[in-house]
Every structure is written in structure tokens, then in C-alpha cells.
Write a protein that holds these residues in place. Structure first.
Motif, mmCIF file in Angstrom:
data_model
loop_
_atom_site.group_PDB
_atom_site.id
_atom_site.type_symbol
_atom_site.label_atom_id
_atom_site.label_comp_id
_atom_site.label_asym_id
_atom_site.label_seq_id
_atom_site.Cartn_x
_atom_site.Cartn_y
_atom_site.Cartn_z
ATOM 1 N N MET A 104 0.675 -1.753 0.193
ATOM 2 C CA MET A 104 0.338 -0.278 0.158
ATOM 3 C C MET A 104 0.860 1.316 0.220
ATOM 4 S SD MET A 104 -2.511 1.278 3.117
ATOM 5 C CE MET A 104 -3.809 0.737 2.304
ATOM 6 N N LYS A 105 0.261 2.773 -1.037
ATOM 7 C CA LYS A 105 1.148 3.700 -0.894
ATOM 8 C C LYS A 105 0.152 4.567 -0.539
ATOM 9 C CE LYS A 105 4.541 2.836 -4.122
ATOM 10 N NZ LYS A 105 4.983 3.032 -5.842
ATOM 11 N N ILE A 106 0.836 5.438 0.604
ATOM 12 C CA ILE A 106 0.027 6.437 1.221
ATOM 13 C C ILE A 106 -0.001 7.473 0.816
ATOM 14 C CG2 ILE A 106 -0.895 6.668 3.436
ATOM 15 C CD1 ILE A 106 -1.111 4.490 4.234
ATOM 16 N N GLY A 107 -0.031 8.685 1.066
ATOM 17 C CA GLY A 107 0.054 10.275 0.481
ATOM 18 C C GLY A 107 -0.791 10.961 1.587
ATOM 19 N N ILE A 108 0.327 12.014 2.478
ATOM 20 C CA ILE A 108 -0.566 12.909 3.191
ATOM 21 C C ILE A 108 0.329 14.200 2.732
ATOM 22 C CG2 ILE A 108 -0.240 13.437 6.117
ATOM 23 C CD1 ILE A 108 1.022 10.786 6.476
ATOM 24 N N ILE A 109 -1.218 14.920 2.825
ATOM 25 C CA ILE A 109 -1.639 16.251 2.470
ATOM 26 C C ILE A 109 -1.364 16.852 4.073
ATOM 27 C CG2 ILE A 109 -2.236 18.116 1.006
ATOM 28 C CD1 ILE A 109 -3.576 15.983 -0.973
ATOM 29 N N GLY A 110 -0.516 17.534 3.505
ATOM 30 C CA GLY A 110 -0.568 19.022 4.975
ATOM 31 C C GLY A 110 0.570 18.066 6.295
ATOM 32 N N ALA A 111 1.927 18.266 6.340
ATOM 33 C CA ALA A 111 2.549 17.497 7.660
ATOM 34 C C ALA A 111 3.120 18.800 8.692
ATOM 35 C CB ALA A 111 3.694 16.972 6.829
ATOM 36 N N GLY A 112 1.406 18.770 8.887
ATOM 37 C CA GLY A 112 2.361 20.253 10.479
ATOM 38 C C GLY A 112 1.560 18.251 11.359
ATOM 39 N N ALA A 113 1.730 19.204 12.640
ATOM 40 C CA ALA A 113 1.682 18.032 13.435
ATOM 41 C C ALA A 113 1.186 16.686 13.745
ATOM 42 C CB ALA A 113 1.260 19.057 15.266
ATOM 43 N N MET A 114 0.048 16.686 12.997
ATOM 44 C CA MET A 114 -1.087 15.540 13.483
ATOM 45 C C MET A 114 -0.495 14.837 11.589
ATOM 46 S SD MET A 114 -2.493 16.087 16.125
ATOM 47 C CE MET A 114 -4.569 15.154 15.844
ATOM 48 N N GLY A 115 -0.010 15.339 10.748
ATOM 49 C CA GLY A 115 0.321 14.969 9.285
ATOM 50 C C GLY A 115 1.795 14.107 9.392
ATOM 51 N N SER A 116 2.167 15.221 10.511
ATOM 52 C CA SER A 116 4.061 14.033 10.580
ATOM 53 C C SER A 116 3.693 13.618 11.397
ATOM 54 C CB SER A 116 4.600 15.276 11.680
ATOM 55 O OG SER A 116 5.306 16.383 10.226
ATOM 56 N N ILE A 117 3.272 12.779 13.166
ATOM 57 C CA ILE A 117 2.625 11.810 13.704
ATOM 58 C C ILE A 117 2.271 10.616 13.495
ATOM 59 C CG2 ILE A 117 1.371 10.800 15.603
ATOM 60 C CD1 ILE A 117 1.440 13.898 16.462
ATOM 61 N N VAL A 118 1.331 10.559 12.598
ATOM 62 C CA VAL A 118 0.827 9.481 10.840
ATOM 63 C C VAL A 118 2.053 9.535 10.170
ATOM 64 C CG1 VAL A 118 -0.818 9.051 9.601
ATOM 65 C CG2 VAL A 118 -1.674 10.252 11.993
ATOM 66 N N GLY A 119 2.453 9.980 9.230
ATOM 67 C CA GLY A 119 3.139 10.053 8.536
ATOM 68 C C GLY A 119 4.667 9.406 9.090
ATOM 69 N N ALA A 120 5.270 10.024 10.056
ATOM 70 C CA ALA A 120 6.519 9.149 10.832
ATOM 71 C C ALA A 120 5.690 7.460 11.662
ATOM 72 C CB ALA A 120 6.593 9.963 11.948
ATOM 73 N N ARG A 121 4.968 7.558 11.905
ATOM 74 C CA ARG A 121 4.490 6.314 12.449
ATOM 75 C C ARG A 121 4.128 4.968 11.312
ATOM 76 N NH1 ARG A 121 1.096 6.163 18.214
ATOM 77 N NH2 ARG A 121 1.492 4.073 17.807
ATOM 78 N N LEU A 122 4.159 5.376 10.615
ATOM 79 C CA LEU A 122 3.851 4.698 9.615
ATOM 80 C C LEU A 122 4.837 4.300 8.286
ATOM 81 C CD1 LEU A 122 0.303 6.678 8.158
ATOM 82 C CD2 LEU A 122 -0.016 3.959 8.985
ATOM 83 N N ALA A 123 5.168 5.841 8.491
ATOM 84 C CA ALA A 123 7.172 5.008 7.497
ATOM 85 C C ALA A 123 8.144 4.126 8.356
ATOM 86 C CB ALA A 123 7.486 6.329 7.186
ATOM 87 N N HIS A 124 7.900 4.737 10.263
ATOM 88 C CA HIS A 124 9.035 3.796 10.964
ATOM 89 C C HIS A 124 7.956 2.558 10.982
ATOM 90 C CE1 HIS A 124 10.091 2.438 15.383
ATOM 91 N NE2 HIS A 124 11.192 2.949 14.546
ATOM 92 N N ALA A 125 7.137 2.142 10.591
ATOM 93 C CA ALA A 125 7.018 0.495 10.326
ATOM 94 C C ALA A 125 6.661 -0.059 8.782
ATOM 95 C CB ALA A 125 5.120 0.961 10.849
ATOM 96 N N GLY A 126 7.293 0.803 8.766
ATOM 97 C CA GLY A 126 7.599 0.082 6.570
ATOM 98 C C GLY A 126 6.969 0.600 5.829
ATOM 99 N N ILE A 127 5.297 1.000 6.007
ATOM 100 C CA ILE A 127 4.421 1.397 5.242
ATOM 101 C C ILE A 127 5.219 2.330 4.333
ATOM 102 C CG2 ILE A 127 2.172 1.481 4.947
ATOM 103 C CD1 ILE A 127 1.849 0.559 7.701
ATOM 104 N N ASP A 128 4.803 2.475 2.968
ATOM 105 C CA ASP A 128 5.291 3.100 1.524
ATOM 106 C C ASP A 128 4.647 4.332 2.395
ATOM 107 O OD1 ASP A 128 6.450 4.494 -0.661
ATOM 108 O OD2 ASP A 128 5.867 2.578 -2.096
#
Length: 312
Positions: A1-25
Motif C-alpha cells: 500500500m502507498k499512502i500520501g499525506i497532504i499536510g505535514a503539520g503536527a498531526m500529519g507528521s505523527i501519522v506519517g512518521a509512525r506509518l513510515a517507521h512501521a515500514g509502510i510506503d
């Protein structure tokens, strides 16, 4: 699965970093250059009471023409929702879907107008967050979970896939078919606390510790609950306004500040129109008086004008 996040403020960064840390693209998009530069060079760091992680991420200003995503998460401010949805629509893979994790009411309807209701998901983040510095964010109340769901039954499969990815990233995620009820529940958490704490220029918990202010927060919630009931919106969290105020104040650290307060401090437009303004508008439609929400909306707009004048 490929996930894009538009808006990397605090909440976007939290979600994005944890997804990436878990190995999710996962690829993030944001207009803040310093944030992008640090994240791309050194990773995106999320600190919380449970520890600190740093995840290698990809962060750009906008998607390249050929980028395609199975899920696009929108976490921009409400006044640019349509623009973000248009970008997302151009980069959806076949069978892909767009989800709003934004605060307030009405964002899903705007997204559905752009991408189609069958490809529109809604979601709620029950935790909080603040930006500490470029490339570094603070995750408040990390044990609080996430709820996702499709606007229509056609979106259930995509919501389930996203829920699985978020669970892999360590979030307590549930898939719920009544997503609009979830959005109202989150709005009820924020509707009293955020504007009053913003007017006082205090973190949520500090504002909530003031007895008279807490009573005003509760009164604001009473109006919003009456509107929800008049509209026939089920309330999974119940109809006790005291409980919603507790969720907005007592579970957070004494440093956690609402996005509304941070926006004003930076001279940015707030999302009050999708929160208190939306409650006031819906109340007018269904014949429920909402004088406190009307007054708070007007007060925030007044402060917005003053703050924007100071920063221009």
C-alpha cells in the motif's frame, strides 16, 4: 500500500512518521521548506511520554506528476480542503480513496464533491500534537486511538485497508461505518475548549483548570449536543458535555495547545468556521439557539483580523 499525506503539520507528521517507521510506503507533502529539509535529511522525529522515534521519510512540496497513492490522507486547514482534494484526485491509484482526518465538520462533503462519495473516507484522530521545531513533533495523549470509515458502503474496503496499516503502525484503530457520527463526536470534544483556550491564549488543560472557563466550555458543548440531536446524529460518546470537556483538557499535558491557538499566534486563519461556526449554522437550520457558539465564532474572527494585521 502507498499512502500520501497532504499536510505535514503536527498531526500529519505523527501519522506519517509512525506509518513510515512501521515500514509502510508513506510520502508526505507540505509547504514548510525548513520542515521538509530537516525531515528529508535527518528523518522525522516524534516524541511522546512513551518514548521517541525517528523515521526516515520522503517529504515534498507537491506530488510529482507520476505519483500514485492507494490512500491520500488530507490534514490541511479546512479553508484549503478543496485544493488538497483536487491534488489528491489527480494522484489516486485505481481503487484508491481519500480520507479527511481534519478537525471540524463539512470537509468530507467537500472532498466527495471532488473525488466522488464512493472514494471518500472520514476519520478522527483522538490524540493531539504540536510542532516542536522543523522535523520534530510532540505526540500528546498517544494512547488515544483513530477511527476511520467510508462515507458510503463502497468505501468500507479502503477504510479497512487503511485501518490495517494504521494498526501496524501501532495506533489503536477501529473501522466504523458511521463516520459522520465520529466526526461530530470529535467536534464535540473541541467545540468548547479550543476557542475559549484560544481567546485566553492558554494550553487546553490550563484553561480547563479555571472553574468558570470550564463551565463555559460545558455550556458550549450543551448547545452543540442539542444541535446534533436535532439533526438526528447518533453520538457514540454519549450526551454528557462534561465528558467531552474532560477529553479535551484533562487527558493532555499542561503544554498541549490547540491548533486554533497556534494558528492565531502565527497570524493564520483558524478553522473556527468548521467548528463553532458550523454548530451555529446547523443550529439555525434546525431551530436550535446557539448564542455561545455564535459569540465565540465572532470573537475568534475578530482576533484573527487583529493578529493578521500585526503579521502583515
Amino acid at each position: 500500500m502507498k499512502i500520501g499525506i497532504i499536510g505535514a503539520g503536527a498531526m500529519g507528521s505523527i501519522v506519517g512518521a509512525r506509518l513510515a517507521h512501521a515500514g509502510i510506503d508513506t510520502t508526505l507533502f507540505d509547504t514548510w521548506k525548513d520542515h521538509r529539509d530537516v525531515a528529508n535529511a535527518s528523518g522525522l522525529t516524534v516524541e511522546s511520554d512513551e518514548g521517541t522515534i525517528t523515521a526516515p521519510v520522503k517529504m515534498f512540496e507537491r506530488p510529482d506528476r507520476d505519483m500514485r497513492f492507494d490512500i491520500v490522507i488530507i490534514l490541511v486547514k479546512a479553508h484549503v480542503t478543496r485544493e488538497a482534494a483536487t491534488i489528491a484526485n489527480e494522484h489516486l491509484a485505481e481503487g484508491g480513496a481519500v480520507i479527511s482526518f481534519q478537525n471540524g465538520l463539512g470537509n468530507e462533503e467537500i472532498i466527495a464533491e471532488v473525488v466522488g462519495p464512493e472514494r471518500t473516507l472520514g476519520g478522527t484522530l483522538y490524540f493531539g500534537g504540536n510542532v516542536v521545531s522543523p522535523g520534530r513533533v510532540r505526540h500528546s495523549n498517544p494512547k488515544a486511538g483513530i477511527a476511520v470509515g467510508g462515507l458510503l458502503p463502497a468505501g468500507h474496503a479502503a477504510a479497512t485497508r487503511l485501518g490495517e496499516a494504521l494498526s501496524k503502525a501501532g495506533f489503536d484503530c477501529v473501522v466504523d461505518e458511521n463516520v459522520l457520527a465520529l466526526k461530530w463526536q470529535k467536534a464535540l470534544v473541541n467545540v468548547g475548549t479550543n476557542p475559549l483556550a484560544t481567546i485566553l491564549n492558554l494550553p487546553n488543560r490550563q484553561a480547563g483548570d479555571l472553574p468558570d472557563v470550564r463551565q463555559a466550555m460545558i455550556a458550549c458543548g450543551i448547545e452543540a449536543i442539542a444541535v446534533a440531536k436535532a439533526k438526528g446524529i447518533p453520538l457514540p460518546g454519549g450526551d454528557d458535555p462534561v465528558n467531552y470537556v474532560r477529553q479535551a483538557t484533562d487527558v493532555h499535558s499542561y503544554q498541549h495547545t490547540s491548533s486554533m491557538c497556534l494558528d492565531l499566534a502565527a497570524g493564520r486563519k483558524t478553522e473556527v468556521d468548521t467548528l463553532n461556526g458550523a454548530i451555529a449554522s446547523f443550529g439555525s437550520q434546525v431551530g436550535v439557539p446557539t448564542p455561545l457558539n455564535v459569540a465565540l465564532t465572532a470573537a475568534i474572527h475578530r482576533i484573527e483580523l487583529e493578529m493578521m494585521r500585526k503579521t502583515t
